[in-house]
Design a protein around this motif. Structure first.
Motif, PDB file in Angstrom:
ATOM      1  N   ALA A 226       0.812  -1.222   0.000  1.00  0.00           N
ATOM      2  CA  ALA A 226       0.000   0.000   0.000  1.00  0.00           C
ATOM      3  C   ALA A 226       0.848   1.276   0.000  1.00  0.00           C
ATOM      4  O   ALA A 226       0.383   2.334   0.422  1.00  0.00           O
ATOM      5  CB  ALA A 226      -0.962   0.009   1.188  1.00  0.00           C
ATOM      6  N   ARG A 227       2.078   1.186  -0.498  1.00  0.00           N
ATOM      7  CA  ARG A 227       2.939   2.363  -0.581  1.00  0.00           C
ATOM      8  C   ARG A 227       2.997   2.933  -1.990  1.00  0.00           C
ATOM      9  O   ARG A 227       3.323   4.104  -2.180  1.00  0.00           O
ATOM     10  CB  ARG A 227       4.362   2.003  -0.124  1.00  0.00           C
TER      11      ARG A 227
ATOM     12  N   PRO B 137       1.183   4.406  -4.966  1.00  0.00           N
ATOM     13  CA  PRO B 137      -0.148   4.999  -5.145  1.00  0.00           C
ATOM     14  C   PRO B 137      -0.953   4.284  -6.233  1.00  0.00           C
ATOM     15  O   PRO B 137      -0.391   3.704  -7.171  1.00  0.00           O
ATOM     16  CB  PRO B 137       0.164   6.451  -5.541  1.00  0.00           C
TER      17      PRO B 137
ATOM     18  N   ARG C 190       3.663   9.117  -0.226  1.00  0.00           N
ATOM     19  CA  ARG C 190       2.593  10.077   0.016  1.00  0.00           C
ATOM     20  C   ARG C 190       1.320   9.325   0.373  1.00  0.00           C
ATOM     21  O   ARG C 190       1.163   8.151   0.070  1.00  0.00           O
ATOM     22  CB  ARG C 190       2.352  10.945  -1.224  1.00  0.00           C
ATOM     23  N   THR C 191       0.431  10.022   1.040  1.00  0.00           N
ATOM     24  CA  THR C 191      -0.903   9.515   1.300  1.00  0.00           C
ATOM     25  C   THR C 191      -1.905  10.575   0.871  1.00  0.00           C
ATOM     26  O   THR C 191      -1.590  11.779   0.871  1.00  0.00           O
ATOM     27  CB  THR C 191      -1.115   9.180   2.799  1.00  0.00           C
ATOM     28  N   ARG C 192      -3.096  10.144   0.497  1.00  0.00           N
ATOM     29  CA  ARG C 192      -4.093  11.101   0.022  1.00  0.00           C
ATOM     30  C   ARG C 192      -4.678  11.909   1.167  1.00  0.00           C
ATOM     31  O   ARG C 192      -5.103  13.056   0.975  1.00  0.00           O
ATOM     32  CB  ARG C 192      -5.211  10.345  -0.698  1.00  0.00           C
ATOM     33  N   TRP C 193      -4.717  11.336   2.356  1.00  0.00           N
ATOM     34  CA  TRP C 193      -5.286  12.006   3.511  1.00  0.00           C
ATOM     35  C   TRP C 193      -4.192  12.266   4.546  1.00  0.00           C
ATOM     36  O   TRP C 193      -3.261  11.472   4.713  1.00  0.00           O
ATOM     37  CB  TRP C 193      -6.362  11.130   4.151  1.00  0.00           C
TER      38      TRP C 193
ATOM     39  N   THR D  14      -2.226  12.216   7.921  1.00  0.00           N
ATOM     40  CA  THR D  14      -2.182  11.345   9.100  1.00  0.00           C
ATOM     41  C   THR D  14      -1.511  12.135  10.217  1.00  0.00           C
ATOM     42  O   THR D  14      -0.403  12.649  10.075  1.00  0.00           O
ATOM     43  CB  THR D  14      -1.386  10.064   8.810  1.00  0.00           C
TER      44      THR D  14
END
Length: 465
Positions: free
Chosen positions: A85-86, A88, A456-459, A461
């Protein structure tokens, strides 16, 4: 089996509904499987087998469904498992490979390869997969083979095979063939872990390497696998370089044949499908990967037609950041669901065919149907006990439909591979899962830092305090 073999079982798996996947596709309600050593000694009525071998240790499979172990014909055991899950899921075509996957593989150390394969193996067996065919992107194959042996999973192991300048682990064709030849010799065909002749594919192998790899497979009796045409990029590249589409170019070189398992084969034309059928070349179909990566399987895929015409088709789950799960039952359901919808015809394929692809059909496609894929006397005792007490199994109906449409790998309670207990009560017993999680978290942090891939993450943390 050599010699007369055992005459008394070590274990009776009793009382389950046994999905044999034999030639008649018999389902024995309340049946029993007798296991002797690494093989199946008998499959039959519980009372009869208990009377024949009184006092034999038993596993109670009442209220359960017993199936053959499933075959995952295309799984990357390294690279992605430590970066789950790293990568995208909204990247332009090619970016997931070029910017993330290749740097991750290049940064893998031997310990990473083994740890990554342990993760992939544990996830697989927990989902009822007992045979894995490695996709070939492995830098340290002996460490991956060691991990497969520790978990207890059966399968094929390969290493990087490409001769493009400047790519990680690439080398001249002769050197690549020597590397693959040594691997095939170290893990001969018929073992629990077999050496496979593996090429990256995608137009990244010279004609010399392609023909040499096919000759190596034929000369040694090994199997061969490579990636081909998951998207339109491969046909475009082959037409530009050779004037022929990929499968037809391989046919012209004499590469096709029953020794070869092509991964993907999504963007084929009529002539390419005909060539695969004529030469009995097998295909590993990984539907979740094409959907996640937006590669056009609903536009171009021909897998259902290929299968219905007698093509040798298996299922795979590809890389962790492409399909996100090693659950082959999910892949089976998607494969037949896509077939129905693409044809606008619900009669095209069904749950029964999906289960065949996951078991005996997959075993045939990877060249192992004489040993695995069905629950029959003489075959390896690779079997899965599915807990059928959950609400998705209530009330009980057609077993194939409930396995494929209602259930998934979370119903897997117990797994035997070659008679060895690998999963018991929903837990892998060959590997310390708690320690594995700890080691994997540490290794992931270090790997991502070495690889230098963007994270990166969309939200956002944020700490909870």
């Amino acid at each position: 089996m050599s010699g007369a073999g055992p005459t008394r079982p070590d274990l009776l798996v009793v009382g389950g509904d046994v999905v044999t996947m034999n030639a008649r596709r018999e389902v024995l309600l309340g049946g029993t499987v007798a296991v002797a050593g690494e093989r199946i000694l008998a499959v039959g009525a519980t009372g009869e087998l208990r009377a024949r071998w009184p006092g034999t240790p038993e596993w109670d499979a009442s209220d359960c469904v017993v199936t053959p172990g499933m075959v995952n014909a295309h799984l990357h055991q390294t690279g992605d498992p430590l970066a789950r899950a790293r990568i995208p899921d909204d990247l332009p075509p090619g970016a997931a490979v070029d910017t993330w996957a290749v740097p991750l593989h290049a940064a893998h150390r031997p310990d990473d390869d083994e740890l990554s394969a342990l993760l992939a193996g544990v996830e697989s067996v927990r989902n009822g997969v007992t045979t894995i065919i490695e996709a070939g992107t492995v830098a340290h194959p002996h460490r991956v083979a060691a991990a497969m042996t520790e978990v207890g999973v059966r399968g094929g192991i390969g290493a990087w095979g490409w001769d493009v300048p400047g790519a990680p682990f690439a080398a001249p064709a002769a050197e690549v063939l020597d590397r693959l030849g040594e691997l095939v010799a170290a893990y001969p065909a018929g073992g629990s872990v077999e050496g496979w002749v593996t090429l990256v594919g995608h137009g990244l192998a010279s004609d010399e390497l392609l023909t040499g790899a096919a000759d190596l497979a034929r000369d040694t009796g090994a199997r061969m696998t490579m990636h081909l045409s998951p998207s339109s990029a491969d046909p475009d590249d082959y037409l530009r370089r050779t004037g022929r589409r990929p499968v037809l170019h391989l046919a012209e070189l004499g590469v096709l044949g029953p020794h070869l398992l092509l991964a993907h084969a999504v963007w084929l034309d009529d002539a390419e499908v005909e060539a695969l059928l004529a030469d009995r070349t097998a295909v590993a179909y990984c539907p979740w990967a094409y959907l996640r990566l937006g590669q056009g399987v609903t536009h171009a895929g021909r897998h259902a037609d290929f299968s219905r015409r007698g093509g040798r088709l298996a299922l795979g789950t590809d890389a962790g950041n492409a399909a996100d799960s090693a659950d082959l039952l999910r892949a089976a359901a998607l494969a037949v669901g896509l077939a129905k919808d693409m044809a606008i015809d619900p009669t095209v394929l069904g749950a029964a065919e999906a289960l065949e692809l996951a078991t005996i059909g997959g075993a045939e496609a990877v060249g192992m149907a004489d040993r695995i894929g069905s629950l029959e006397p003489g075959k390896y005792a690779d079997l899965v006990v599915h807990d059928a007490t959950g609400p998705q199994w209530t009330p009980r109906g057609d077993i194939a439909q409930q396995l494929v449409w209602s259930s998934d790998g979370r119903s897997v309670r117990d797994v035997l591979i070659g008679g060895r207990v690998v999963v018991r009560d929903h837990t892998c017993v060959t590997v310390d899962e708690r320690a594995l999680r700890t080691f994997a978290a540490r290794a992931s942090t270090a790997l991502l830092a070495r690889a230098g891939v963007p994270l990166r993450t969309r939200w956002p943390t944020v700490p909870a305090h």
